[in-house]
Scaffold this active site. Structure first.
Site, PDB file in Angstrom:
ATOM      1  N   TRP A 515       0.731  -1.075   0.063  1.00 19.48           N
ATOM      2  CA  TRP A 515       0.102   0.050   0.005  1.00 19.48           C
ATOM      3  C   TRP A 515       0.745   1.433   0.031  1.00 19.48           C
ATOM      4  CZ3 TRP A 515      -5.548   0.198   1.469  1.00 19.48           C
ATOM      5  CH2 TRP A 515      -5.993   1.386   1.606  1.00 19.48           C
ATOM      6  N   ASP A 516       1.034   1.738  -1.267  1.00 16.93           N
ATOM      7  CA  ASP A 516       1.957   3.079  -1.261  1.00 16.93           C
ATOM      8  C   ASP A 516       1.482   4.421  -1.061  1.00 16.93           C
ATOM      9  OD1 ASP A 516       4.282   4.260  -2.026  1.00 16.93           O
ATOM     10  OD2 ASP A 516       4.535   3.403  -3.914  1.00 16.93           O
ATOM     11  N   ASP A 584      13.242   3.730   0.345  1.00 21.37           N
ATOM     12  CA  ASP A 584      13.661   3.313  -1.018  1.00 21.37           C
ATOM     13  C   ASP A 584      15.046   3.218  -1.327  1.00 21.37           C
ATOM     14  OD1 ASP A 584      11.132   3.040  -2.304  1.00 21.37           O
ATOM     15  OD2 ASP A 584      11.220   5.201  -2.900  1.00 21.37           O
TER      16      ASP A 584
END
Ligand code: DGJ
Length: 817
Positions: A515-516, A584
């Site tokens: 779920w970004d 990231d």
């Protein structure tokens, strides 16, 4: 356990006490929060409080209520203080450890509540009126619209949580014209098993007029002393949660977020320690918030030698209209104390997160090793590429295939389609179900990426509902990654998202969802009428509504939170999603800072950690495959690189890594994490079982220091008298590590960076050192194993440890007698 007797309120956890009294019948004084004082801790032998002993606690707690101890702990007011404002007698509210403080009473420190009356007056007179004590969690928790600490599993060693409500009433004469009042409740829940006490503030408007809440803290804590260090966890995209220390002096310190999300800039988790505290010794307090939106943490060192801590919703842009009959609930705040330094407080928080935050059904479940296609393909994939990646993943023992961004709408870059959650069958070469079935036939589970809180300007959804995008009509729009936030304050938007994602999750056998959430908020504005001052908070309530409905409907789906990496790493998200993509940035060296910082507040089982390509896509730094794995194994392991382009040797290494991780997965994902050592460019972390029988340790070298100190391996928390076998995990050294030095041993000349070097490197790598020791727990903890010499430019023997800059080793530690 919580006891109330003779107006002394004592909250007791395994090793801490929190003691309150009412010095003047109107205010609540904090007599002590810290090491347990109402009874010697029962942890000497077992670390646990036995059932029978628990029953005695009510009586032993009476040490606090015999009057003498309480008298000794109370603040004395023998003399009036100069020009200070006086409350009852000589009492000065500015110089007392309070649990709540009113505006307009001479307490000039930072305040927990700014409440504006209709006529603009912000003074309040909330006085303590009553208390309620009961077993279990806060009784109105389901009305808050926010996640809360769970009860956890009942245990014979520790009891159920207890809740204490301290009730204050504001009944200033003539204020509301009737006998109704505003009521303020301070809610405390004590979680004995992990030394955590949670707090929240509840404000009930039982008057006939509207009040405006301009600022309301979840908790206020006053402590004696001024020699503290504030540790905060700050950063940015690809550099999240680096630990920073501020030595406090007189003044006000503030951290927080106004991004609309908890943010990668300042995490809501903070620590306050004694100036001399180390990882293992000294007083250390830690605080967090079960909330994912704007937050603020403030610390004031007062002139009277006290410190005040406030945590809660950030008041910037916040203005909540509390109408007659309404109640406002603040997010639940979390506090812990340990006299065992930062590791002690971290371990309390880790136990709390595992036992009381993450969804019950994931508490014990081991997380799968995954392959994510993002850094392998980015948006450029088709069915063939995905299946080839999946086939290689399955051969290497990987268990879950995650299809990242780009599978829907016409999304081949980040400019379009968010909101249009329909499968791009052309790109996938068929239906999603057919792809999932093919991947499942390879022996892998299937997971999918979504970004449900967003809407692209270029999307069918935007064409149909431009009013669902968060922006202010008539003002210039500020987009992030070409997208707007979706207005989750509107029920119709939430229903749409729940509907379309439910359809997606039912359309194929999907076991995992990433779920970004890639852009923070700018405008706090709803075209659907939500009051702007309430927008940011109501957004978070809307988000929790959507997350709750979906996770309740699909309880077996493993959700992983993500927000441009780790921009929303908080206890609110973890209440629905047991793991979060930490960053990231997958560079091993950066991850040591990121995972290391995150470890102060959150356990390894919450941190997604992937092995990616080298040179790394974020830093262009080169590290070995072994090092990347060693660091990633301190979190929930995944791979995120193009497996189809691996050499024979790299495949061999990865398949051994996956085997190693699976063999130690239970320990790595559920064990006790400890920061063992961090000096001289050398870091040691360890994850051990509760008993101290087995552990895996990571040794990381930030830089290679020739002819300096040799490496010493220490451990913590083992049994002094037990005997342990310590072994280095087998590793391989790539040929190119040696550059042209290889020609010192090679019969033919091998050109550096040449074809021959590349060819040899693909098929061959040298074996790393073999080291094995039998050592007592005491020797391993207090003396340390002096490991084999590192390669320093002269000679290379069988046992030499070849460790360059940014390199790591894993060691297994097993009790053998
Ligand atoms: C940001 C995430 O952090 C990445 O892992 C990836 O999912 C991209 N978004 C996809 O757009």
């Amino acid at each position: 356990m919580i006891t109330v007797k003779d107006h002394i309120y004592t909250m007791t956890t395994r090793d801490t006490s929190y003691v309150l009294s009412t010095p003047d019948g109107k205010n609540i004084e904090n007599l002590h929060y810290g090491k347990r004082i109402n009874r010697a801790p029962l942890t000497a032998d077992t670390g646990k409080i036995a059932g029978a002993e628990r029953a005695e606690l009510t009586d032993t707690a009476d040490i606090m209520t015999d009057g003498k101890t309480v008298q000794a702990l109370k603040e004395k007011y023998n003399n009036p203080y100069g020009n200070a404002i006086q409350s009852t007698g000589n009492m000065t509210l500015d110089n007392i450890c309070l649990e709540f403080s009113n505006a307009g009473t001479g307490d000039y420190r930072i305040l927990p509540l700014i409440l504006r009356r209709e006529d603009g007056c912000i003074s309040t007179r909330f006085y303590f009126a009553d208390s309620v004590l009961y077993e279990g969690l806060y009784k109105d928790r389901d009305r808050t619209g926010m996640p809360y600490a769970r009860e956890g599993e009942p245990s014979s060693d520790t009891g159920r949580p207890y809740t204490l409500e301290m009730i204050y009433r504001n009944k200033a004469e003539g204020e509301s014209g009737d006998d109704k009042a505003l009521e303020l409740r301070l809610i405390y829940t004590a979680f004995e098993d992990c030394d955590v006490i949670t707090r929240r503030t509840v404000l009930i408007n039982d008057t006939s007029v509207t009040y405006v809440i301009e600022d309301i803290a979840s908790m206020m804590l006053d402590l004696h002393g001024t020699d503290y260090v504030l540790k905060t966890f700050d950063g940015m995209w690809t550099r999240e949660r680096h630990a920073h220390d501020k030595v406090l002096e007189s003044g006000i310190y503030e951290t927080g977020s106004v991004h609309g999300i908890s943010s990668n800039v300042h995490n809501p988790f903070i620590m306050l320690s004694d100036i001399d505290a180390t990882e293992d010794h000294g007083d250390c307090y830690a605080f967090n918030l079960i909330y994912s939106g704007n937050h603020r943490e403030r610390v004031e060192v007062s002139e009277y030698g006290k410190v005040r801590i406030l945590t809660g919703i950030n008041p910037q842009g916040f203005e909540y209209r509390l109408k007659p009959g309404e109640t406002f609930y603040t997010p639940e705040a979390v506090m812990t104390y340990s006299d065992k330094g930062f590791n002690g407080a971290s371990q309390n928080m880790h136990r709390f997160v595992t036992g009381h935050i993450i969804p019950d059904n994931f508490r014990r479940s081991l997380r799968p090793v995954l392959i994510n296609n993002w850094e392998a393909t980015y948006f450029d994939f088709n069915r063939r590429k995905l299946l080839n990646l999946a086939k290689d993943a399955a051969r290497l023992g990987i268990e879950l295939f995650v299809l990242d961004d780009g599978w829907f709408g016409i999304r081949n870059d980040d400019t379009t389609s968010l909101g249009d959650w329909s499968v791009n069958e052309k790109k996938l070469g068929g239906s999603l179900k057919s792809l999932v079935d093919e991947i499942k036939a390879l022996g892998l589970k299937f997971g999918i990426w979504v970004e449900p809180e967003m809407i692209s300007k270029k999307s069918k959804l935007y064409e149909a509902h431009p009013d669902w995008a968060v922006s202010v009509p008539g003002m210039e729009d500020y987009l992030g990654r070409n997208q707007y936030n979706l207005d989750y304050t509107l029920p119709e938007v939430r229903d749409y998202i729940v509907g379309i994602l439910s359809k997606l999750l039912k359309s194929a056998d999907i076991s995992y969802v990433k779920w970004d959430m890639n852009r923070p908020f700018t405008d706090l504005y709803s075209k659907g009428g939500t009051y702007p001052g309430e927008f940011a908070h109501r957004y978070v309530l809307g988000l929790y509504d959507v997350m709750k409905r979906l996770t309740d409907a699909f309880p077996h789906v493993l959700f992983e939170g993500c927000s441009a990496g780790g921009s929303r790493f908080d206890l609110g998200i973890l209440s629905f999603m047991p793991q979060i993509w930490t960053s990231d940035d997958t560079d091993a060296n950066e991850r040591m800072m990121i995972q290391g910082g995150t470890s102060y507040g959150y356990p390894p089982s919450t941190m997604g950690a992937h092995v990616s390509a080298s040179p790394n896509h974020q830093t262009l730094r080169e590290t070995t495959l072994e090092t990347r794995f060693d660091v990633a194994s301190m979190g929930v392991l995944g791979y995120e690189l193009d497996l189809t382009r691996l050499s024979h040797m790299e495949r061999k290494i990865i398949s051994e890594q996956v085997k190693f991780y699976k063999a130690h997965r239970e320990l790595l994902q559920t064990g006790v994490f400890t920061r063992v050592y961090d000096r001289h460019d050398r870091v040691i972390w360890q994850i051990a079982d509760d008993e101290g029988d087995h552990a895996v340790a990571l040794l990381y070298r930030r830089s290679s220091e020739p002819n300096k100190s040799d490496d010493i391996l220490f451990a913590k928390g083992l049994k002094e008298d037990a005997l342990y076998k310590v072994r280095v995990k087998e590793s391989k050294i790539p040929v190119k590590t040696f550059g042209n030095l290889i020609n010192m041993v090679s019969p033919v000349h091998i050109k550096e960076e040449g074809v021959m070097q590349a060819m040899i490197g693909k098929a061959y790598a040298m074996d790393g050192e073999v080291e094995e020791y039998t050592v007592s727990g005491a020797a391993l903890m207090y003396a340390g194993i002096r490991l084999n010499s590192r390669f320093i430019g002269t000679g290379l023997g069988e046992g030499t440890r070849v460790m360059g800059d940014h390199s790591a080793r894993l060691y297994t530690i097993d009790k053998i007698g």
